[in-house]
Design a protein around this motif. Sequence first.
Motif, mmCIF file in Angstrom:
data_model
loop_
_atom_site.group_PDB
_atom_site.id
_atom_site.type_symbol
_atom_site.label_atom_id
_atom_site.label_comp_id
_atom_site.label_asym_id
_atom_site.label_seq_id
_atom_site.Cartn_x
_atom_site.Cartn_y
_atom_site.Cartn_z
ATOM 1 N N GLU A 1 -19.094 16.747 -62.236
ATOM 2 C CA GLU A 1 -20.056 17.155 -63.272
ATOM 3 C C GLU A 1 -21.263 17.859 -62.674
ATOM 4 O OE1 GLU A 1 -20.881 13.972 -66.034
ATOM 5 O OE2 GLU A 1 -18.780 13.940 -66.632
ATOM 6 N N SER A 2 -21.710 17.373 -61.496
ATOM 7 C CA SER A 2 -22.854 18.047 -60.872
ATOM 8 C C SER A 2 -22.805 17.853 -59.361
ATOM 9 C CB SER A 2 -24.161 17.490 -61.423
ATOM 10 O OG SER A 2 -24.264 16.123 -61.078
ATOM 11 N N ILE A 3 -23.448 18.786 -58.678
ATOM 12 C CA ILE A 3 -23.541 18.697 -57.215
ATOM 13 C C ILE A 3 -25.009 18.902 -56.859
ATOM 14 C CG2 ILE A 3 -22.762 19.653 -54.993
ATOM 15 C CD1 ILE A 3 -20.339 20.799 -56.496
ATOM 16 N N LEU A 4 -25.604 17.902 -56.214
ATOM 17 C CA LEU A 4 -27.030 17.977 -55.914
ATOM 18 C C LEU A 4 -27.279 17.368 -54.540
ATOM 19 C CD1 LEU A 4 -29.475 18.932 -57.712
ATOM 20 C CD2 LEU A 4 -29.979 16.502 -58.017
ATOM 21 N N ASP A 5 -27.958 18.091 -53.677
ATOM 22 C CA ASP A 5 -28.305 17.609 -52.340
ATOM 23 C C ASP A 5 -27.118 16.971 -51.616
ATOM 24 O OD1 ASP A 5 -30.886 18.388 -52.836
ATOM 25 O OD2 ASP A 5 -31.442 16.426 -53.680
ATOM 26 N N GLY A 6 -26.000 17.651 -51.644
ATOM 27 C CA GLY A 6 -24.833 17.166 -50.896
ATOM 28 C C GLY A 6 -24.134 15.982 -51.539
ATOM 29 N N GLU A 7 -24.598 15.585 -52.745
ATOM 30 C CA GLU A 7 -23.917 14.468 -53.414
ATOM 31 C C GLU A 7 -23.285 14.954 -54.709
ATOM 32 O OE1 GLU A 7 -25.406 10.010 -53.830
ATOM 33 O OE2 GLU A 7 -25.225 11.046 -55.752
ATOM 34 N N ILE A 8 -22.062 14.497 -54.958
ATOM 35 C CA ILE A 8 -21.448 14.915 -56.217
ATOM 36 C C ILE A 8 -21.368 13.742 -57.187
ATOM 37 C CG2 ILE A 8 -20.081 16.795 -55.254
ATOM 38 C CD1 ILE A 8 -17.671 15.069 -55.378
ATOM 39 N N LYS A 9 -21.360 14.108 -58.462
ATOM 40 C CA LYS A 9 -21.262 13.116 -59.523
ATOM 41 C C LYS A 9 -20.117 13.569 -60.414
ATOM 42 C CE LYS A 9 -24.441 12.509 -62.790
ATOM 43 N NZ LYS A 9 -25.768 12.543 -63.392
ATOM 44 N N GLY A 10 -19.280 12.635 -60.822
ATOM 45 C CA GLY A 10 -18.181 13.027 -61.703
ATOM 46 C C GLY A 10 -17.553 11.815 -62.340
ATOM 47 N N ARG A 11 -16.617 12.076 -63.259
ATOM 48 C CA ARG A 11 -15.967 10.962 -63.962
ATOM 49 C C ARG A 11 -14.493 10.879 -63.630
ATOM 50 N NH1 ARG A 11 -18.814 8.243 -67.855
ATOM 51 N NH2 ARG A 11 -20.833 9.196 -68.263
ATOM 52 N N THR A 12 -14.011 9.635 -63.592
ATOM 53 C CA THR A 12 -12.572 9.418 -63.440
ATOM 54 C C THR A 12 -11.943 9.631 -64.813
ATOM 55 O OG1 THR A 12 -12.792 7.100 -64.013
ATOM 56 C CG2 THR A 12 -12.928 7.642 -61.671
ATOM 57 N N ALA A 13 -10.600 9.682 -64.831
ATOM 58 C CA ALA A 13 -9.913 9.804 -66.124
ATOM 59 C C ALA A 13 -10.207 8.576 -66.977
ATOM 60 C CB ALA A 13 -8.413 9.952 -65.908
ATOM 61 N N THR A 14 -10.472 7.428 -66.333
ATOM 62 C CA THR A 14 -10.790 6.203 -67.073
ATOM 63 C C THR A 14 -12.245 6.199 -67.540
ATOM 64 O OG1 THR A 14 -11.254 5.166 -64.950
ATOM 65 C CG2 THR A 14 -9.101 4.698 -65.936
ATOM 66 N N ASN A 15 -12.945 7.295 -67.300
ATOM 67 C CA ASN A 15 -14.328 7.506 -67.752
ATOM 68 C C ASN A 15 -15.369 6.749 -66.928
ATOM 69 O OD1 ASN A 15 -15.735 9.181 -69.503
ATOM 70 N ND2 ASN A 15 -16.218 7.498 -70.906
ATOM 71 N N HIS A 16 -15.041 6.355 -65.723
ATOM 72 C CA HIS A 16 -16.028 5.726 -64.848
ATOM 73 C C HIS A 16 -16.840 6.805 -64.142
ATOM 74 C CE1 HIS A 16 -13.319 2.316 -65.339
ATOM 75 N NE2 HIS A 16 -14.319 1.549 -64.948
ATOM 76 N N MET A 17 -18.166 6.596 -64.096
ATOM 77 C CA MET A 17 -19.026 7.533 -63.369
ATOM 78 C C MET A 17 -18.931 7.221 -61.879
ATOM 79 S SD MET A 17 -21.017 10.015 -63.350
ATOM 80 C CE MET A 17 -21.678 10.411 -64.957
ATOM 81 N N VAL A 18 -18.726 8.276 -61.048
ATOM 82 C CA VAL A 18 -18.589 8.090 -59.603
ATOM 83 C C VAL A 18 -19.578 9.007 -58.874
ATOM 84 C CG1 VAL A 18 -17.020 8.327 -57.634
ATOM 85 C CG2 VAL A 18 -16.122 7.529 -59.821
ATOM 86 N N HIS A 19 -20.301 8.439 -57.901
ATOM 87 C CA HIS A 19 -21.157 9.244 -57.028
ATOM 88 C C HIS A 19 -20.458 9.312 -55.676
ATOM 89 C CE1 HIS A 19 -24.642 8.798 -59.770
ATOM 90 N NE2 HIS A 19 -24.005 7.690 -60.085
ATOM 91 N N ALA A 20 -20.405 10.507 -55.088
ATOM 92 C CA ALA A 20 -19.689 10.602 -53.812
ATOM 93 C C ALA A 20 -20.381 11.555 -52.855
ATOM 94 C CB ALA A 20 -18.254 11.061 -54.050
ATOM 95 N N ALA A 21 -20.309 11.229 -51.566
ATOM 96 C CA ALA A 21 -20.850 12.104 -50.520
ATOM 97 C C ALA A 21 -19.675 12.652 -49.721
ATOM 98 C CB ALA A 21 -21.784 11.303 -49.631
ATOM 99 N N GLY A 22 -19.947 13.703 -48.929
ATOM 100 C CA GLY A 22 -18.887 14.303 -48.120
ATOM 101 C C GLY A 22 -19.096 15.797 -48.065
ATOM 102 N N ASN A 23 -18.051 16.512 -47.653
ATOM 103 C CA ASN A 23 -18.174 17.958 -47.539
ATOM 104 C C ASN A 23 -18.002 18.618 -48.908
ATOM 105 O OD1 ASN A 23 -18.164 20.608 -46.911
ATOM 106 N ND2 ASN A 23 -16.376 20.524 -45.548
ATOM 107 N N VAL A 24 -19.150 19.014 -49.497
ATOM 108 C CA VAL A 24 -19.110 19.523 -50.873
ATOM 109 C C VAL A 24 -19.065 21.055 -50.922
ATOM 110 C CG1 VAL A 24 -20.364 17.515 -51.752
ATOM 111 C CG2 VAL A 24 -21.644 19.567 -51.107
#
Length: 449
Positions: free
Chosen positions: A399-422
């Motif tokens: 859903e969004s990418i900010l300061d090297g962190e991504i935010k998105g939803r799983t198919a089950t509608n859980h919000m997930v924050h993730a770091a890594g090579n964006v």
Amino acid sequence: MSRKLYIKTFGCQMNERDSEVIAQLLAQEGFATTSVQEEADLILVNTCSIREKAEQKAFSLIGSLREEKKKNPSLVVGVIGCVAQQEGEHLRSRMPHVDLIVGTQQIYRLPAMLDRLLSGMTQKEIATNMESSFSIPPFQKLLVNNEKTAITPGFKQFVTIMQGCDNFCSYCVVPTTRGREISRSVRDILEEVELLVEQGVREITLLGQNVNSYGATNTVDPRPVSFPQLLRKVSAVQGLQRLRFTTSHPKDLSEELMQCFAELENLCPHFHLPVQSGSDKILQRMNRKYTVESYLQKVARLRQYRPDIALATDVIVGFPGETDVDFAATMRLLQEVRFHGSFSFKYSDRPHTRSTSFTDKIPEEIKSKRLATFQKEQNKISLQRNREYLEKTVEIMIESILDGEIKGRTATNHMVHAAGNVDSLLPGDLALVIIEHAGNHSLKGRLSE
Ligand code: 5AD
Ligand code: SF4
């Protein structure tokens, strides 16, 4: 220089979608949407009246605009949505600084109403009639006409498939504010979905107060289909990655719809199925037309068809006549189903609803206590449920990418924050994430290589 429109939206996804439509309608009139209220030439408050608190919030914002109007007399202030629908005449006298009052089924009239106001032809505009057919302008027409204003849809979009509600749950204001149930034609819906997907939309949520009864009540379609049939047609649109729908009524949840969860690959394993109470006595007084047992059977069937399905619900505590025993039954239901998440509310009286006249109202302190008890248990369960994802790899739509962190939803509608090579990723892309941390309301992890 273009004029600026600021819309404040309260309430449900129906209102969010209406605000999008309005922004598009007014873009054709030369209004650019701004997120800064102070720079607006036109302020629209899209209101919700589902609970007393929601209505109070809307009234307090509308009231505060009186000062803004004093500072800037050319500012146009409009009220739209459910409070406008329900309180139209009352609003006109109580809030004289409001120039424009538009009911839920009249939003397509906004451009003409604004023209009259801005040209000085009228001092005040009000439209709150109910329509007998589908009143929302088809999205594809908006898009085509809109080429010059270049409004492009995001990667996920709502598509309205019906409006209104015929259920008359005894606590609910929606049948009054949104009118009778009307289903939109299959052709219109499919055309809109196809166009959106062509424009890059990857996730569609089909919207209605009670999508399960799509096609079963008043419809503009000469050859109506059922909701599961519609779902199959939409699911088959080439390029659509994720499909969701909301909201459902348990009484209309058919076996055929449950089967869709086993058959349709892009149908997300997430289901919002409002239960409202775990007591049959209260369900009956709510006019919900199902029992706790039949609800539990449907939950069990859904889980047979789709074991990884995440279930969410709505609950009202402190409905008139709710005893400690009734509330304990709601707690038992929560513990039995173990919903992934829920929205829970204290009962409040709404105008023109049947339960307003019930005499056995529950004191505020008891309602607050029950709500806190329910929410504490739900938080505990949500955390346990979320911990089940630890160490697992899930797919998210970014859903969004900010300061090297991504935010998105799983198919089950859980919000997930993730770091890594964006570096190569964009909003709307799918990415795999290994879950390392689970909280009550979200998951955290790292992008899988
Ligand atoms: N009081 C409290 N909650 C309500 N809801 C609807 N009407 C009321 C009311 N009068 C809740 C229901 C519904 C959700 C959208 O709002 O749980 O599912
Ligand atoms: Fe309100 Fe019941 Fe209709 Fe939902 S189904 S909108 S709760 S009347």
